[in-house]
Design a protein around this motif. Structure first.
Motif, PDB file in Angstrom:
ATOM      1  N   ARG A 140      46.615 -19.245  -4.592  1.00  0.00           N
ATOM      2  CA  ARG A 140      45.265 -19.466  -4.056  1.00  0.00           C
ATOM      3  C   ARG A 140      45.197 -20.819  -3.360  1.00  0.00           C
ATOM      4  NH1 ARG A 140      41.012 -16.865  -2.208  1.00  0.00           N
ATOM      5  NH2 ARG A 140      41.363 -15.315  -3.793  1.00  0.00           N
ATOM      6  N   SER A 141      45.844 -21.847  -3.934  1.00  0.00           N
ATOM      7  CA  SER A 141      45.796 -23.178  -3.305  1.00  0.00           C
ATOM      8  C   SER A 141      46.524 -23.178  -1.957  1.00  0.00           C
ATOM      9  CB  SER A 141      46.364 -24.242  -4.245  1.00  0.00           C
ATOM     10  OG  SER A 141      47.710 -23.965  -4.565  1.00  0.00           O
ATOM     11  N   ASP A 142      47.637 -22.442  -1.860  1.00  0.00           N
ATOM     12  CA  ASP A 142      48.336 -22.336  -0.577  1.00  0.00           C
ATOM     13  C   ASP A 142      47.487 -21.570   0.435  1.00  0.00           C
ATOM     14  OD1 ASP A 142      50.488 -23.768  -1.528  1.00  0.00           O
ATOM     15  OD2 ASP A 142      51.770 -22.021  -1.851  1.00  0.00           O
TER      16      ASP A 142
ATOM     17  N   GLU B 207      45.677 -21.359 -16.580  1.00  0.00           N
ATOM     18  CA  GLU B 207      46.293 -22.688 -16.468  1.00  0.00           C
ATOM     19  C   GLU B 207      45.920 -23.579 -17.646  1.00  0.00           C
ATOM     20  OE1 GLU B 207      46.341 -24.745 -12.747  1.00  0.00           O
ATOM     21  OE2 GLU B 207      46.911 -22.934 -11.651  1.00  0.00           O
ATOM     22  N   LYS B 208      44.675 -23.439 -18.148  1.00  0.00           N
ATOM     23  CA  LYS B 208      44.277 -24.200 -19.341  1.00  0.00           C
ATOM     24  C   LYS B 208      45.131 -23.827 -20.545  1.00  0.00           C
ATOM     25  CE  LYS B 208      39.381 -24.914 -18.292  1.00  0.00           C
ATOM     26  NZ  LYS B 208      38.009 -24.557 -18.705  1.00  0.00           N
ATOM     27  N   ARG B 209      45.656 -22.613 -20.537  1.00  0.00           N
ATOM     28  CA  ARG B 209      46.495 -22.136 -21.639  1.00  0.00           C
ATOM     29  C   ARG B 209      47.983 -22.367 -21.364  1.00  0.00           C
ATOM     30  NH1 ARG B 209      43.719 -17.880 -25.064  1.00  0.00           N
ATOM     31  NH2 ARG B 209      41.531 -18.157 -24.530  1.00  0.00           N
ATOM     32  N   GLY B 210      48.270 -23.092 -20.307  1.00  0.00           N
ATOM     33  CA  GLY B 210      49.662 -23.474 -20.035  1.00  0.00           C
ATOM     34  C   GLY B 210      50.444 -22.493 -19.184  1.00  0.00           C
ATOM     35  N   ILE B 211      49.790 -21.524 -18.599  1.00  0.00           N
ATOM     36  CA  ILE B 211      50.475 -20.568 -17.731  1.00  0.00           C
ATOM     37  C   ILE B 211      50.256 -21.021 -16.289  1.00  0.00           C
ATOM     38  CG2 ILE B 211      50.633 -18.168 -16.991  1.00  0.00           C
ATOM     39  CD1 ILE B 211      49.536 -17.422 -19.791  1.00  0.00           C
ATOM     40  N   THR B 212      51.333 -21.399 -15.613  1.00  0.00           N
ATOM     41  CA  THR B 212      51.226 -21.973 -14.271  1.00  0.00           C
ATOM     42  C   THR B 212      51.065 -20.888 -13.207  1.00  0.00           C
ATOM     43  OG1 THR B 212      53.608 -21.909 -13.860  1.00  0.00           O
ATOM     44  CG2 THR B 212      52.735 -23.885 -14.973  1.00  0.00           C
ATOM     45  N   SER B 213      50.620 -21.314 -12.054  1.00  0.00           N
ATOM     46  CA  SER B 213      50.474 -20.374 -10.941  1.00  0.00           C
ATOM     47  C   SER B 213      51.832 -19.817 -10.520  1.00  0.00           C
ATOM     48  CB  SER B 213      49.752 -21.024  -9.760  1.00  0.00           C
ATOM     49  OG  SER B 213      50.491 -22.096  -9.250  1.00  0.00           O
TER      50      SER B 213
ATOM     51  N   VAL C 166      39.992 -16.435 -13.613  1.00  0.00           N
ATOM     52  CA  VAL C 166      41.018 -16.086 -14.594  1.00  0.00           C
ATOM     53  C   VAL C 166      42.207 -17.034 -14.455  1.00  0.00           C
ATOM     54  CG1 VAL C 166      42.671 -14.293 -15.251  1.00  0.00           C
ATOM     55  CG2 VAL C 166      40.303 -13.678 -14.762  1.00  0.00           C
ATOM     56  N   GLU C 167      42.560 -17.368 -13.212  1.00  0.00           N
ATOM     57  CA  GLU C 167      43.702 -18.264 -12.974  1.00  0.00           C
ATOM     58  C   GLU C 167      43.483 -19.631 -13.600  1.00  0.00           C
ATOM     59  OE1 GLU C 167      42.219 -16.442 -10.611  1.00  0.00           O
ATOM     60  OE2 GLU C 167      43.790 -15.088  -9.897  1.00  0.00           O
ATOM     61  N   SER C 168      42.270 -20.175 -13.467  1.00  0.00           N
ATOM     62  CA  SER C 168      42.011 -21.499 -14.053  1.00  0.00           C
ATOM     63  C   SER C 168      42.059 -21.436 -15.579  1.00  0.00           C
ATOM     64  CB  SER C 168      40.665 -22.057 -13.577  1.00  0.00           C
ATOM     65  OG  SER C 168      39.599 -21.282 -14.077  1.00  0.00           O
ATOM     66  N   LEU C 169      41.592 -20.343 -16.157  1.00  0.00           N
ATOM     67  CA  LEU C 169      41.646 -20.185 -17.610  1.00  0.00           C
ATOM     68  C   LEU C 169      43.085 -20.021 -18.092  1.00  0.00           C
ATOM     69  CD1 LEU C 169      38.559 -17.848 -18.111  1.00  0.00           C
ATOM     70  CD2 LEU C 169      38.705 -20.310 -18.553  1.00  0.00           C
TER      71      LEU C 169
ATOM     72  N   MET D 182      46.346  -3.486  -9.991  1.00  0.00           N
ATOM     73  CA  MET D 182      46.426  -3.685 -11.419  1.00  0.00           C
ATOM     74  C   MET D 182      45.887  -5.075 -11.746  1.00  0.00           C
ATOM     75  SD  MET D 182      49.701  -3.449 -13.970  1.00  0.00           S
ATOM     76  CE  MET D 182      49.588  -1.704 -14.241  1.00  0.00           C
ATOM     77  N   ASN D 183      45.219  -5.192 -12.832  1.00  0.00           N
ATOM     78  CA  ASN D 183      44.602  -6.417 -13.296  1.00  0.00           C
ATOM     79  C   ASN D 183      45.677  -7.464 -13.640  1.00  0.00           C
ATOM     80  OD1 ASN D 183      43.555  -8.313 -15.214  1.00  0.00           O
ATOM     81  ND2 ASN D 183      41.819  -6.963 -15.529  1.00  0.00           N
ATOM     82  N   LEU D 184      45.449  -8.703 -13.239  1.00  0.00           N
ATOM     83  CA  LEU D 184      46.390  -9.788 -13.510  1.00  0.00           C
ATOM     84  C   LEU D 184      46.660  -9.937 -15.002  1.00  0.00           C
ATOM     85  CD1 LEU D 184      48.047 -12.274 -12.732  1.00  0.00           C
ATOM     86  CD2 LEU D 184      45.924 -13.566 -12.656  1.00  0.00           C
ATOM     87  N   LEU D 185      45.628  -9.852 -15.808  1.00  0.00           N
ATOM     88  CA  LEU D 185      45.810  -9.992 -17.253  1.00  0.00           C
ATOM     89  C   LEU D 185      46.667  -8.863 -17.818  1.00  0.00           C
ATOM     90  CD1 LEU D 185      42.227 -11.185 -18.244  1.00  0.00           C
ATOM     91  CD2 LEU D 185      44.304 -12.570 -18.058  1.00  0.00           C
ATOM     92  N   THR D 186      46.523  -7.676 -17.273  1.00  0.00           N
ATOM     93  CA  THR D 186      47.351  -6.548 -17.707  1.00  0.00           C
ATOM     94  C   THR D 186      48.810  -6.784 -17.340  1.00  0.00           C
ATOM     95  OG1 THR D 186      45.468  -5.070 -17.374  1.00  0.00           O
ATOM     96  CG2 THR D 186      47.633  -4.041 -17.551  1.00  0.00           C
ATOM     97  N   ILE D 187      49.040  -7.291 -16.140  1.00  0.00           N
ATOM     98  CA  ILE D 187      50.408  -7.588 -15.701  1.00  0.00           C
ATOM     99  C   ILE D 187      51.051  -8.600 -16.642  1.00  0.00           C
ATOM    100  CG2 ILE D 187      51.789  -8.676 -13.872  1.00  0.00           C
ATOM    101  CD1 ILE D 187      49.759  -7.508 -11.861  1.00  0.00           C
ATOM    102  N   LEU D 188      50.305  -9.656 -16.954  1.00  0.00           N
ATOM    103  CA  LEU D 188      50.858 -10.701 -17.822  1.00  0.00           C
ATOM    104  C   LEU D 188      51.050 -10.210 -19.255  1.00  0.00           C
ATOM    105  CD1 LEU D 188      48.870 -13.775 -16.457  1.00  0.00           C
ATOM    106  CD2 LEU D 188      51.255 -13.146 -15.992  1.00  0.00           C
ATOM    107  N   THR D 189      50.185  -9.325 -19.712  1.00  0.00           N
ATOM    108  CA  THR D 189      50.326  -8.763 -21.054  1.00  0.00           C
ATOM    109  C   THR D 189      51.549  -7.851 -21.114  1.00  0.00           C
ATOM    110  OG1 THR D 189      47.936  -8.869 -21.402  1.00  0.00           O
ATOM    111  CG2 THR D 189      49.169  -7.416 -22.864  1.00  0.00           C
ATOM    112  N   GLU D 190      51.700  -6.990 -20.112  1.00  0.00           N
ATOM    113  CA  GLU D 190      52.854  -6.091 -20.065  1.00  0.00           C
ATOM    114  C   GLU D 190      54.167  -6.855 -19.927  1.00  0.00           C
ATOM    115  OE1 GLU D 190      52.144  -3.247 -16.965  1.00  0.00           O
ATOM    116  OE2 GLU D 190      50.612  -2.189 -18.137  1.00  0.00           O
ATOM    117  N   ALA D 191      54.117  -8.006 -19.284  1.00  0.00           N
ATOM    118  CA  ALA D 191      55.326  -8.822 -19.107  1.00  0.00           C
ATOM    119  C   ALA D 191      55.627  -9.670 -20.341  1.00  0.00           C
ATOM    120  CB  ALA D 191      55.172  -9.726 -17.892  1.00  0.00           C
ATOM    121  N   GLY D 192      54.718  -9.662 -21.309  1.00  0.00           N
ATOM    122  CA  GLY D 192      54.940 -10.421 -22.535  1.00  0.00           C
ATOM    123  C   GLY D 192      54.542 -11.885 -22.442  1.00  0.00           C
ATOM    124  N   VAL D 193      53.887 -12.250 -21.367  1.00  0.00           N
ATOM    125  CA  VAL D 193      53.455 -13.635 -21.195  1.00  0.00           C
ATOM    126  C   VAL D 193      52.195 -13.902 -22.025  1.00  0.00           C
ATOM    127  CG1 VAL D 193      52.632 -15.345 -19.502  1.00  0.00           C
ATOM    128  CG2 VAL D 193      54.464 -13.766 -18.893  1.00  0.00           C
TER     129      VAL D 193
END
Length: 181
Positions: free
Chosen positions: A128-130, A37-43, A32-35, A1-12
């Motif tokens: 990803r950094s780990d 983070e620019k919007r304040g959503i941490t890893s 997508v992860e860097s974008l 499942m797409n990360l953006l879909t997961i975050l949308t379904e979770a209400g984030v």
């Protein structure tokens, strides 16, 4: 499942924000992860939502595992290609960190590796950094061999029969190389 879909379904994320991030990632080649983070959503927030969705625990890896015995079970090429790395061997199981639990090919490869080495595995989500930090440790193992080689010095003297003067020592560079390998 797409990360953006997961975050949308979770209400984030709002659906329109997810579409904007997806479009920006496509046009700018940014991750997508860097974008996010620019919007304040941490890893950590991302990993927590993925953990809920997939039922896989999250593992922080503040420092890469040490010692070749952990790295013996997953070749570096496989780790890079499939996006999973060894973390530890605990209670007779290989602990593995993965960045994309949607990657069926990676899960199949991990199952194959597990059966080949005869160890069951426990899967953990990692950032990803780990992941990159653990991959760097593979390189340092190569560095250890190079360092041991650089310590290799020619024997002081060779007599006519071709034998080197001196005694073989346990801390000799060749012994270090073999132990490192």
């Amino acid at each position: 499942m797409n990360l953006l879909t997961i975050l949308t379904e979770a209400g984030v994320l709002k659906p329109e924000d997810a579409k904007a991030i997806e479009e920006e990632a496509r046009t700018t080649q940014a991750s997508v992860e860097s974008l996010l983070e620019k919007r304040g959503i941490t890893s950590q927030q991302i990993l927590a939502k993925e953990s809920e969705r997939y039922g896989i625990p999250v593992r922080a890896v503040p420092q890469a595992p040490r010692g070749k015995e952990v790295f013996d079970h997953i070749p570096e090429e496989s780790a890079r290609h499939y996006g999973f790395v060894p973390l530890a061997i605990t209670d007779g199981a290989l602990e593995v960190g993965i960045v994309d639990p949607d990657n069926i090919e990676a899960l199949d490869a991990l199952q194959f590796i597990s059966s080949r080495v005869g160890l069951p595995y426990k899967l953990f989500l990692i950032s990803r950094s780990d992941f990159d930090r653990v991959l760097d440790e593979y390189g340092s193992l190569t560095g250890e061999v190079g360092e041991a080689l650089s310590e290799l010095e020619p024997p002081d003297q060779i007599n006519l029969e071709g034998e080197a003067d001196g005694v073989i020592k346990e801390d000799a560079p060749v012994t270090k190389i073999v132990a490192t390998i």
